[in-house]
Enzyme design. Sequence first.
Site, PDB file in Angstrom:
ATOM      1  N   GLY A 173      39.572  41.933  17.777  1.00 36.47           N
ATOM      2  CA  GLY A 173      39.772  41.728  16.397  1.00 36.47           C
ATOM      3  C   GLY A 173      39.402  40.347  15.884  1.00 36.47           C
ATOM      4  O   GLY A 173      40.139  39.557  15.410  1.00 36.47           O
ATOM      5  N   GLY A 205      42.012  30.779  25.580  1.00 36.98           N
ATOM      6  CA  GLY A 205      41.082  30.364  26.205  1.00 36.98           C
ATOM      7  C   GLY A 205      40.039  29.782  25.202  1.00 36.98           C
ATOM      8  O   GLY A 205      39.994  29.594  24.070  1.00 36.98           O
ATOM      9  N   THR A 229      44.058  30.657  30.559  1.00 38.96           N
ATOM     10  CA  THR A 229      43.294  31.641  31.131  1.00 38.96           C
ATOM     11  C   THR A 229      43.242  31.479  32.408  1.00 38.96           C
ATOM     12  O   THR A 229      43.432  30.654  33.110  1.00 38.96           O
ATOM     13  CB  THR A 229      41.964  31.397  30.596  1.00 38.96           C
ATOM     14  OG1 THR A 229      41.061  32.480  31.269  1.00 38.96           O
ATOM     15  CG2 THR A 229      41.245  30.091  30.810  1.00 38.96           C
ATOM     16  N   ASP A 263      41.108  32.600  34.117  1.00 38.20           N
ATOM     17  CA  ASP A 263      39.698  32.555  34.739  1.00 38.20           C
ATOM     18  C   ASP A 263      39.517  30.784  34.969  1.00 38.20           C
ATOM     19  O   ASP A 263      38.623  30.604  35.506  1.00 38.20           O
ATOM     20  CB  ASP A 263      38.850  32.731  33.679  1.00 38.20           C
ATOM     21  CG  ASP A 263      38.877  34.187  33.191  1.00 38.20           C
ATOM     22  OD1 ASP A 263      39.625  34.935  33.951  1.00 38.20           O
ATOM     23  OD2 ASP A 263      38.662  34.634  31.983  1.00 38.20           O
ATOM     24  N   GLY A 322      38.052  36.787  36.628  1.00 35.39           N
ATOM     25  CA  GLY A 322      37.352  35.540  36.446  1.00 35.39           C
ATOM     26  C   GLY A 322      36.440  35.502  35.510  1.00 35.39           C
ATOM     27  O   GLY A 322      35.796  34.464  35.301  1.00 35.39           O
TER      28      GLY A 322
HETATM   29  O1  F6P Z   1      39.698  36.350  30.359  1.00 36.95           O
HETATM   30  C1  F6P Z   1      40.937  36.957  31.338  1.00 36.95           C
HETATM   31  C2  F6P Z   1      40.598  38.373  31.715  1.00 36.95           C
HETATM   32  O2  F6P Z   1      41.725  38.648  32.505  1.00 36.95           O
HETATM   33  C3  F6P Z   1      39.047  38.167  32.359  1.00 36.95           C
HETATM   34  O3  F6P Z   1      39.428  37.723  34.004  1.00 36.95           O
HETATM   35  C4  F6P Z   1      38.816  39.725  32.540  1.00 36.95           C
HETATM   36  O4  F6P Z   1      37.439  39.845  32.736  1.00 36.95           O
HETATM   37  C5  F6P Z   1      39.366  39.976  31.024  1.00 36.95           C
HETATM   38  O5  F6P Z   1      40.330  39.154  30.847  1.00 36.95           O
HETATM   39  C6  F6P Z   1      39.974  41.638  31.028  1.00 36.95           C
HETATM   40  O6  F6P Z   1      40.298  41.804  29.680  1.00 36.95           O
HETATM   41  P1  F6P Z   1      41.118  42.978  29.258  1.00 36.95           P
HETATM   42  O7  F6P Z   1      42.362  42.569  29.177  1.00 36.95           O
HETATM   43  O8  F6P Z   1      40.548  43.129  27.824  1.00 36.95           O
HETATM   44  O9  F6P Z   1      40.759  43.929  29.945  1.00 36.95           O
END
Ligand code: F6P
Length: 361
Positions: free
Chosen positions: A80, A116, A140, A142, A185
């Site tokens: 969003g 992030g 984050t 990551d 990551g």
């Molecule tokens: O940016 C954090 C993260 O956990 C990444 O490591 C991963 O690719 C993504 O978010 C997963 O996102 P979602 O919670 O939308 O599945």
Amino acid sequence: MGKHKRIGILTSGGDCAGLNPVIRAVVRRAVGTYGWEVLGIRQATLGLMANPASVLPLDKKVVNSWLTVGGTLLGTTNTGNPFAFPMPDGTIRDRSEEIIQGYHHLELDAIIGIGGDGSLAILRKLAQQGNWNLVGIPKTIDNDVGVTERSIGFDTAVNIATEALDRLHFTAASHSRVMILEVMGRDAGHIAISAGIAGGADMILIPEIPFSIDKICEKLKGRQRRGRNYTLIITAEAARPLEGEAVMSTDSSGQTRLGGIGQSLADEISSRNIAETRVTVLGHVQRGGIPSPLDRLIASAFGVAAVDLIAEGKYDHIVTWQKRQVVSVPIPEAIAQYGSLELDGTLIRTARGLGIYLGDS
Ligand code: F6P
């Protein structure tokens, strides 16, 4: 002491461990030291879009027990984008003005955005357009916000991934298997390299170094010849073969996500009859759980420093961790640098020095 202020705080993007400790630190500093008022905004910018805005007034009593609680008690969203907001009827609208007005209706003097790089870029755009006083805090798992050595959530994720490797050693050895652990990551290999070194992986695959499947298989055979009956491989979700792309999937709403490289590697290794291979995809387990002591510590330092920046009137800045200090950096500078692993950095050199195979040579 200065003028009384009312500040807002929101968490945006994917959650992680350490968000509640930051909110607690912000409240303790803002309310306890400066005597200000703090409003927690629910569900990131969605809370400002709601009319009236959806907020939780925060005082020291409310946040008292938040130090050890995972996730974010304010809620968050990583979908969003307000500038291209998906409406229920399938159309896309720019809803930035509604969010901007939410800030002004609440009569905020400043807002702290915890996010992030993606969320911070959006918040800054809103702040510029809407004349907000914004201070950022990087979070984050990551760890890919370039200007900070550490972002909130990373340490806890590394602990979880390391523990997973610790556990996999035994079952891998018992069955003489290749065990592949796929970690998150995004486009950076921080979690994989840190957990891989700490958890004693034999191979670490990261997006920064495309791997050769033929060489991985040769190495596996070499290990077997030397009497190593099992191998642990940790792969970042965005690791990719030399001649190929990262593995992605698209869900029913059309959203693409990284994931699946572990299984694709396992299929390749099994099809060459090298060893029985199993895959563990750690997924969102890495984002959950009790924040580690280091994440609590950094969260506390960031929270206090962010409030102090507001007290100084130093807006459009983000707090960062550099050489054991909190240092503030202009947000544009912070979001301009993507924080990949440095190819000649200490962690990659350490992994190579330990004889851990990184998929390339
Ligand atoms: O940016 C954090 C993260 O956990 C990444 O490591 C991963 O690719 C993504 O978010 C997963 O996102 P979602 O919670 O939308 O599945």
